[in-house]
Structures are given as C-alpha cells and as structure tokens.
Motif scaffolding. Structure first.
Motif, PDB file in Angstrom:
ATOM      1  N   ALA A 181       0.833  -1.204   0.000  1.00 61.45           N
ATOM      2  CA  ALA A 181       0.000   0.000   0.000  1.00 61.45           C
ATOM      3  C   ALA A 181       0.869   1.257   0.000  1.00 61.45           C
ATOM      4  O   ALA A 181       0.583   2.225  -0.713  1.00 61.45           O
ATOM      5  CB  ALA A 181      -0.934   0.003   1.213  1.00 61.45           C
ATOM      6  N   ILE A 182       1.962   1.237   0.771  1.00 62.24           N
ATOM      7  CA  ILE A 182       2.851   2.404   0.829  1.00 62.24           C
ATOM      8  C   ILE A 182       3.584   2.565  -0.510  1.00 62.24           C
ATOM      9  O   ILE A 182       3.723   3.672  -1.031  1.00 62.24           O
ATOM     10  CB  ILE A 182       3.876   2.268   1.984  1.00 62.24           C
ATOM     11  N   VAL A 183       4.048   1.422  -1.072  1.00 60.68           N
ATOM     12  CA  VAL A 183       4.747   1.465  -2.368  1.00 60.68           C
ATOM     13  C   VAL A 183       3.852   2.095  -3.429  1.00 60.68           C
ATOM     14  O   VAL A 183       4.272   2.956  -4.208  1.00 60.68           O
ATOM     15  CB  VAL A 183       5.178   0.033  -2.791  1.00 60.68           C
ATOM     16  N   LYS A 184       2.558   1.704  -3.417  1.00 55.62           N
ATOM     17  CA  LYS A 184       1.594   2.216  -4.399  1.00 55.62           C
ATOM     18  C   LYS A 184       1.376   3.725  -4.206  1.00 55.62           C
ATOM     19  O   LYS A 184       1.358   4.492  -5.178  1.00 55.62           O
ATOM     20  CB  LYS A 184       0.262   1.466  -4.222  1.00 55.62           C
ATOM     21  N   ALA A 185       1.236   4.142  -2.943  1.00 56.04           N
ATOM     22  CA  ALA A 185       1.010   5.562  -2.663  1.00 56.04           C
ATOM     23  C   ALA A 185       2.209   6.404  -3.086  1.00 56.04           C
ATOM     24  O   ALA A 185       2.061   7.508  -3.623  1.00 56.04           O
ATOM     25  CB  ALA A 185       0.718   5.754  -1.174  1.00 56.04           C
ATOM     26  N   LEU A 186       3.423   5.896  -2.864  1.00 55.20           N
ATOM     27  CA  LEU A 186       4.635   6.639  -3.237  1.00 55.20           C
ATOM     28  C   LEU A 186       4.751   6.785  -4.751  1.00 55.20           C
ATOM     29  O   LEU A 186       5.252   7.786  -5.253  1.00 55.20           O
ATOM     30  CB  LEU A 186       5.880   5.934  -2.683  1.00 55.20           C
ATOM     31  N   ARG A 187       4.254   5.765  -5.483  1.00 54.11           N
ATOM     32  CA  ARG A 187       4.330   5.796  -6.942  1.00 54.11           C
ATOM     33  C   ARG A 187       3.574   7.007  -7.487  1.00 54.11           C
ATOM     34  O   ARG A 187       4.019   7.649  -8.440  1.00 54.11           O
ATOM     35  CB  ARG A 187       3.785   4.487  -7.525  1.00 54.11           C
ATOM     36  N   THR A 188       2.435   7.335  -6.847  1.00 57.89           N
ATOM     37  CA  THR A 188       1.657   8.507  -7.305  1.00 57.89           C
ATOM     38  C   THR A 188       2.427   9.809  -7.047  1.00 57.89           C
ATOM     39  O   THR A 188       2.099  10.839  -7.615  1.00 57.89           O
ATOM     40  CB  THR A 188       0.287   8.590  -6.582  1.00 57.89           C
ATOM     41  N   GLN A 189       3.439   9.750  -6.177  1.00 55.08           N
ATOM     42  CA  GLN A 189       4.263  10.942  -5.939  1.00 55.08           C
ATOM     43  C   GLN A 189       5.579  10.868  -6.715  1.00 55.08           C
ATOM     44  O   GLN A 189       6.514  11.618  -6.438  1.00 55.08           O
ATOM     45  CB  GLN A 189       4.569  11.077  -4.444  1.00 55.08           C
ATOM     46  N   GLY A 190       5.640   9.900  -7.655  1.00 59.66           N
ATOM     47  CA  GLY A 190       6.813   9.787  -8.515  1.00 59.66           C
ATOM     48  C   GLY A 190       8.001   9.092  -7.882  1.00 59.66           C
ATOM     49  O   GLY A 190       9.124   9.201  -8.368  1.00 59.66           O
TER      50      GLY A 190
END
Ligand SMILES: [Zn+2]
Length: 377
Positions: free
Chosen positions: A249-258
């Motif tokens: 979940a954290i990996v996915k959220a960070l992806r949206t921040q590049g």
C-alpha cells in the motif's frame, strides 16, 4: 523442573507439598523417560549426600518450520528451543500442499540425520503458514495467497512422513510465540504486530497465546482504519488498515508521488538511504497502525508491543509513528510502563515459535501423563 535448576527429592517435596512416595514415583518415571537426568549431589547434612536432578532438554528433539510465500526456514531444536541444526530453502507456496509438504518432510529427515537423531527422538513438528489456520484441526482456512491449500489436512500429511504429532498455526501467531519465548519469557501480556505484505498480530495473554474461538484473533489487517477512506483491500472491503499501511500500500502511494520502490524491501532501502518522502510515508503508516493499536491497548493492556516484519526494519520511522499515536491516545494507566519496541529475533521468530508451540504441547501435564502411561503399559 523446566527452569533448569537442579533439585533434590526433598526440595521437590517441599516445593509441591506432595507426599514423599508420590514425588519418588514421579521422579523415577521421569528419569526412566529421560526427561530428568542426574545433576550432581547437594551438600550433605550428614550421611550420604542427596542426589539432584535437572530437566534434560536433550531427551527429545522438535522440528519448527516457518513456511513463507517464497521461502522456508526449518530448524531442529532441543526441548528448550535451542537450535541444533537449520536449513533455509527457496519454496513457492503456490506449488500446492503436496509438493511443499513433501519438501518439508525431506528437509526434516535430513536435519535429523545431520544431528545424529532418529524419528523416535522426534517429539513433534510445528509449522507456521502464511495464511489463516483453524488451529484445532491444523487446516488452512481460505488462505488468499495459498491456492490449493484450503482445508488441506497438513498435520496428516506431515505426520505420515515424519511419524510425530504435528501442530499448525498462522505465521504471525508463531512469530509472537517465538519473540515471547526468546526475548520476553517473563512478560505476561504482549502484542506482536507484523507489518509486511500484510498486517497481523499475535496476542500473548497471561503468558499464553490467545487464539480466540477459531484461531482468527489478532487479524488487525482488516480492521477498518480511521483514515482508511475508500482504499480497496485484497479482502474486498474498503478502508482496511492493510489497504493503507502495508508494504504494497505504501509502495503504491509513493508511486503517485513519482517515487519508485520495487517492493517492501526496496521501500525499506529507500528509507534507510535517507529518502524523506519515503520516511514520511512509513511514519504515516505507523500512525495509522497506531490508531488501531490504541484500541488494542485499551482492550488488552499489554506490557510490551513488539513490531516485526520487514517494515519494522525501516530505521525508526514506523515505530515513531506507532509510538506517537499509541502514547497520545491511550490513558496513562495503560501506557505508563508500556514499551513499544522493534522485534529482536528477526528471521528466526517463526521457527523458534513453531518449536515453542510443540514444546508447550509435548511438555504439558496432560501429554507427560500420556507419555508416562504408555511407557508403564
Ligand atoms: Zn481487508
């Protein structure tokens, strides 16, 4: 006698309040079974010095297996849970129960042989699996990442191969048992939280693992998180803690921040390398987990909360978030002496816990009774 202290018959009579003849018969039976061994002599008060006896942890051996999604660790231990030999292997759980458990049986036989022990020496086998397990039967119950395992009779399969009793539990429960036995043996109330691909907890209450009615106690990952919103969870619900605070979940959220992290391991590496955004995201996950744990603290009043799993290795970020919310949200009586700490047994929590689960079983009063009765018969 489990504390390892050598004692005389007279000391046992004094400690237990049992009759001399009862203690005598009992000590003789335990000596014959090998569970007690002579351990020198006490100081004489005149006449022949009385013999001392101590628990003999080498009387039998135990196999503890921690089976993960992609790898397994199997250890042979003595009756104190001290590791005699161990073996780590790559193992894909999706191959199904037959192939995976056949491999476990082969590894168990190899470890016995390497230690010069036989199947007759094997007191039992403990297995941790990465999914829900009905503890009374040892059967996995609809495990999401284990296709083909639902309802499979794991104890029957392994017992046929190794000829000893087999106990099965989920990975988080056995990690809680392992950490408790190895690091906090005198702590009565402890909660172990694993934060990795999933989130779960093992609860030690009054010194014993609390499994609940069916073995589902501690399933924190699918509690609705206060800030869970409409995040879709693997279980099909919205807003579960796991859907916002697990590694993926954290990996996915960070992806949206590049920011690209390959997986939970990659995320931990980013935080350790000083990436501020990644550290901030992990700390926020710690706060989200803390919100749910604050409720657990009110319900269970633990002395220690241990945070384990790969995300606990991300420096202090995760723990800092957990501490911030739990200490802030719970009442002083519950938090005054509450420790919130990172796990210390690391990769070995699972095998130590699996072995501990078996040792607690085979050395329980009922099982000792069965063993002595069968010898007498
Ligand atoms: Zn869920």
């Amino acid at each position: 006698m489990r504390d390892g202290t050598p004692r005389t018959r007279a000391e046992l009579i004094q400690l237990t309040g049992l009759a001399r003849s009862t203690v005598g018969t009992r000590v003789d039976a335990l000596l014959a079974a090998g569970l007690l061994a002579p351990s020198g002599e006490a100081a004489s008060t005149g006449g022949r010095p009385p013999a001392r006896f101590a628990f003999n942890p080498r009387a039998r051996v135990v196999l503890g297996a921690d089976i993960g999604a992609t790898h397994s660790l199997v250890a042979l231990t003595d009756l104190n849970g001290t590791v005699i030999a161990e073996r780590a292997e790559q193992l894909d759980i999706t191959l199904g129960p037959r192939l995976v458990l056949d491999s476990l049986v082969r590894t168990g036989k190899a470890l016995l042989k390497s230690a010069g022990r036989t199947r007759q020496d094997l007191a039992g086998v403990g297995i941790g699996l990465p999914g829900p397990v009905e503890h009374s039967t040892g059967k996995p119950a609809a495990p999401p990442i284990m296709p083909g395992w639902d309802g499979y009779d794991v104890p029957a399969h392994v017992s046929a191969g190794l000829g000893a009793p087999v106990l099965v539990d989920n990975d988080v429960n056995i990690m809680a048992l392992g950490e408790h036995a190895a690091v906090y043996p005198h702590v009565e109330h402890l909660v172990f939280v694993k934060v990795a691909t999933g989130i779960g907890a093992g609860i030690i209450s009054s010194g014993r693992l609390h499994r609940g009615a069916k073995g589902a106690a501690g399933d924190l990952g699918h509690v609705a998180a206060p800030h869970g919103g409409d995040a879709l969870c693997t279980c099909g619900n919205l807003g579960c803690l796991e859907a916002i605070a697990s590694g993926p979940a954290i990996v996915k959220a960070l992806r949206t921040q590049g920011i690209e992290a390959s997986d939970s391991r990659g995320l931990v590496d980013l935080v350790r390398a000083g990436d501020v955004t990644a550290a901030h995201a992990v700390r926020q996950a710690g706060r989200d987990i803390g919100e749910v744990l604050a409720t657990c603290v009110s319900m269970l009043n633990p002395e220690v909360i241990v945070v384990g799993g790969i995300l606990a290795q991300s420096a202090e970020s995760l723990l800092a978030g957990v501490r911030e919310v739990v200490y802030g949200r719970s009442l002083p009586l519950a938090t005054g002496e509450l420790q919130i700490v990172a796990a210390r047994t690391g990769d070995h929590a699972g095998v130590l816990g699996a072995a501990t689960m078996v040792i607690q079983h085979v050395l329980s009063a009922e099982q000792i009774e069965v063993q002595l009765a069968s010898m007498a018969g």
